[in-house]
Write a protein that holds these residues in place. Structure first.
Motif, mmCIF file in Angstrom:
data_model
loop_
_atom_site.group_PDB
_atom_site.id
_atom_site.type_symbol
_atom_site.label_atom_id
_atom_site.label_comp_id
_atom_site.label_asym_id
_atom_site.label_seq_id
_atom_site.Cartn_x
_atom_site.Cartn_y
_atom_site.Cartn_z
ATOM 1 N N UNK A 115 -18.337 27.051 10.954
ATOM 2 C CA UNK A 115 -17.804 28.352 10.370
ATOM 3 C C UNK A 115 -17.975 28.640 8.922
ATOM 4 N N UNK A 116 -18.579 29.847 8.443
ATOM 5 C CA UNK A 116 -18.817 30.133 7.420
ATOM 6 C C UNK A 116 -17.941 31.292 6.935
ATOM 7 N N UNK A 117 -16.752 31.014 6.563
ATOM 8 C CA UNK A 117 -15.793 31.957 6.431
ATOM 9 C C UNK A 117 -14.942 31.512 5.065
ATOM 10 N N UNK A 175 -22.689 25.266 10.835
ATOM 11 C CA UNK A 175 -22.845 25.558 12.191
ATOM 12 C C UNK A 175 -21.874 26.755 12.584
ATOM 13 N N UNK A 176 -22.579 28.081 12.930
ATOM 14 C CA UNK A 176 -21.885 29.196 13.083
ATOM 15 C C UNK A 176 -22.547 29.954 14.253
ATOM 16 N N UNK A 177 -21.621 30.816 14.783
ATOM 17 C CA UNK A 177 -21.901 31.339 16.081
ATOM 18 C C UNK A 177 -23.359 32.046 16.287
ATOM 19 N N UNK A 178 -23.580 32.887 14.971
ATOM 20 C CA UNK A 178 -25.099 33.493 15.171
ATOM 21 C C UNK A 178 -25.708 33.104 13.710
ATOM 22 N N UNK A 234 -13.681 24.774 10.476
ATOM 23 C CA UNK A 234 -12.578 25.704 9.695
ATOM 24 C C UNK A 234 -12.083 26.926 10.459
ATOM 25 N N UNK A 235 -12.604 26.995 11.789
ATOM 26 C CA UNK A 235 -12.384 27.958 12.585
ATOM 27 C C UNK A 235 -10.852 28.007 13.123
ATOM 28 N N UNK A 236 -10.363 29.120 13.322
ATOM 29 C CA UNK A 236 -9.008 29.327 13.755
ATOM 30 C C UNK A 236 -9.066 29.691 15.259
ATOM 31 N N UNK A 237 -10.211 29.722 16.062
ATOM 32 C CA UNK A 237 -10.241 29.697 17.365
ATOM 33 C C UNK A 237 -10.221 28.674 18.120
ATOM 34 N N UNK A 238 -9.960 28.238 19.188
ATOM 35 C CA UNK A 238 -9.853 27.044 19.851
ATOM 36 C C UNK A 238 -11.268 26.656 19.915
ATOM 37 N N UNK A 239 -11.808 25.503 19.734
ATOM 38 C CA UNK A 239 -13.079 24.718 19.531
ATOM 39 C C UNK A 239 -13.214 24.010 20.827
ATOM 40 N N UNK A 240 -14.570 23.879 21.313
ATOM 41 C CA UNK A 240 -15.007 23.108 22.535
ATOM 42 C C UNK A 240 -15.082 21.616 21.872
ATOM 43 N N UNK A 241 -13.952 20.753 21.686
ATOM 44 C CA UNK A 241 -14.073 19.724 21.131
ATOM 45 C C UNK A 241 -14.996 18.588 21.600
ATOM 46 N N UNK A 242 -15.184 18.421 22.981
ATOM 47 C CA UNK A 242 -16.213 17.487 23.462
ATOM 48 C C UNK A 242 -17.722 17.880 23.242
ATOM 49 N N UNK A 243 -17.993 19.108 23.138
ATOM 50 C CA UNK A 243 -19.485 19.461 22.621
ATOM 51 C C UNK A 243 -19.456 18.956 21.090
ATOM 52 N N UNK A 244 -18.693 19.312 20.302
ATOM 53 C CA UNK A 244 -18.892 19.013 18.926
ATOM 54 C C UNK A 244 -18.700 17.477 18.545
#
Length: 348
Positions: free
Chosen positions: A184-186, A206-209, A246-256
């Motif tokens: 997240x780049x916020x 690592x960012x969505x886009x 740093x993101x406030x949305x739920x993260x796919x922990x296993x993938x990371x």
């Protein structure tokens, strides 16, 4: 300054728009300083709390724990500050001062609970009101000095966002020879990139886009990957010593967690309102660590500010008047800010 009313912006009820009002400030005590607030950052946690996202709040609520200003009055027993000093206040304004954590400078982990700068009750049972106001009275031991090398407006977000990233980067040993990923780049992530780079780590965002790739490279990242591309996770498997989410949305922990090296750590500093799922085999394999981190103590916050001044690191900000706070909240929720809103307190 006797107990009086000061101008502020407050949410009168959960999810209600913030509006101009007045709130009380206590008299300046023997060890207190009165701060004329110049700037207050808008943190995503302000929005969570105003909206009752982290539990029942105390209303009216004056948010704001990224506070920068000038000392305008000191109590008779104050030794750390003088009138005119440049100071900051972060996420808490008191603690028990007696427990093992307080005594070793980790007041954020106070056994009895730190007293939040806002949305909390002080030792007298009175609600605390934060930095979206013109003045603040605080015990000198819970304020920090802002070095001359940092402008007050870009320093304000460091009082939360800066220490939130600096503390885990230091604790988990980011530095030369380490590979660090920032998710997240916020408002948090962009400061994390700057600090991790200054510490000597090789930084990946690592960012969505790919929308913020140019910014990330300018801020100090060496690499940028879009997490919306499934190939990213295969390409980067086993790459990192440390990942900070740093993101406030739920993260796919296993993938990371799969992106970590053996003995790597995934540290969450973003705080989603919803629970997240985890397959324990994701940490068992590779002896990986899943952790969390929150701000830092007063001494470490001062260390962070001195580090940022030495390396000329401030937050990237959009300065706004107080009449745009509600608009700013909506833009933060939409991810439409690069990278931190800061309120000019002279407009309150």
């Amino acid at each position: 300054m006797s107990v009086t009313q000061v101008a502020a912006y407050a949410a009168p009820a959960p999810k209600a728009p913030l509006e101009r009002t007045t709130v009380p400030r206590r008299a300046v005590g023997e060890h207190d300083v009165l701060i004329g607030i110049k700037y207050a950052g808008i943190c995503h946690s302000d929005i969570h709390q105003v909206r009752d996202g982290w539990g029942e709040g105390i209303y009216p609520m004056v948010p704001g724990h990224e506070i920068a200003g000038l000392v305008t009055e000191v109590g008779a027993g104050v030794t750390r500050f003088a009138v005119g000093d440049r100071v900051g206040v972060g996420c808490f304004v008191d603690s028990c001062r007696e427990c093992a954590y307080c005594l070793r400078g980790q007041e954020q982990h106070c056994v009895k609970g730190m007293t939040g700068t806002y949305n909390a009750l002080d030792k007298n049972g009175e609600p605390t009101y934060g930095g979206y106001s013109t003045h603040l009275v605080v015990d000198e031991n819970y304020a920090v000095r802002i070095p001359d090398g940092l402008a007050l407006d870009v320093a304000a977000p460091l009082l939360c966002a800066g220490i939130t990233l600096y503390s885990p980067l230091r604790h988990w040993g980011a530095g030369p020879g380490t590979k660090v990923a920032i998710v997240g780049l916020g408002g948090l992530g962009h400061i994390g990139v700057k600090i991790a780079h200054a510490l000597g780590a090789e930084v990946t965002v690592l960012s969505q886009t790919l929308r913020k790739k140019e910014d990330a490279l300018r801020l100090g990242a060496s690499h940028f990957h879009a997490t919306s591309d499934e190939a990213t996770f295969d390409e980067l498997a086993g790459s990192f010593d440390l990942i900070l989410s740093t993101v406030s949305a739920p993260l796919g922990l296993d993938a990371y967690l799969a992106l970590l090296k053996v003995d790597g750590a995934l540290v969450n500093v973003g705080a989603p309102e919803e629970p997240v799922a985890l397959n324990l085999f994701s940490v068992i394999g590779g002896r990986k660590t899943l952790a969390g981190s929150m701000i830092g103590g007063i001494a470490e916050t001062q260390e962070m500010l001195d580090f940022c001044a030495e390396h000329r690191l401030g937050s990237e900000i959009e300065l706004i008047g107080a009449d745009r706070i509600n608009e700013a909240y909506e833009r933060v929720r939409a991810g439409d800010v690069r990278y931190r809103f800061v309120i000019d307190a002279s407009t309150i």
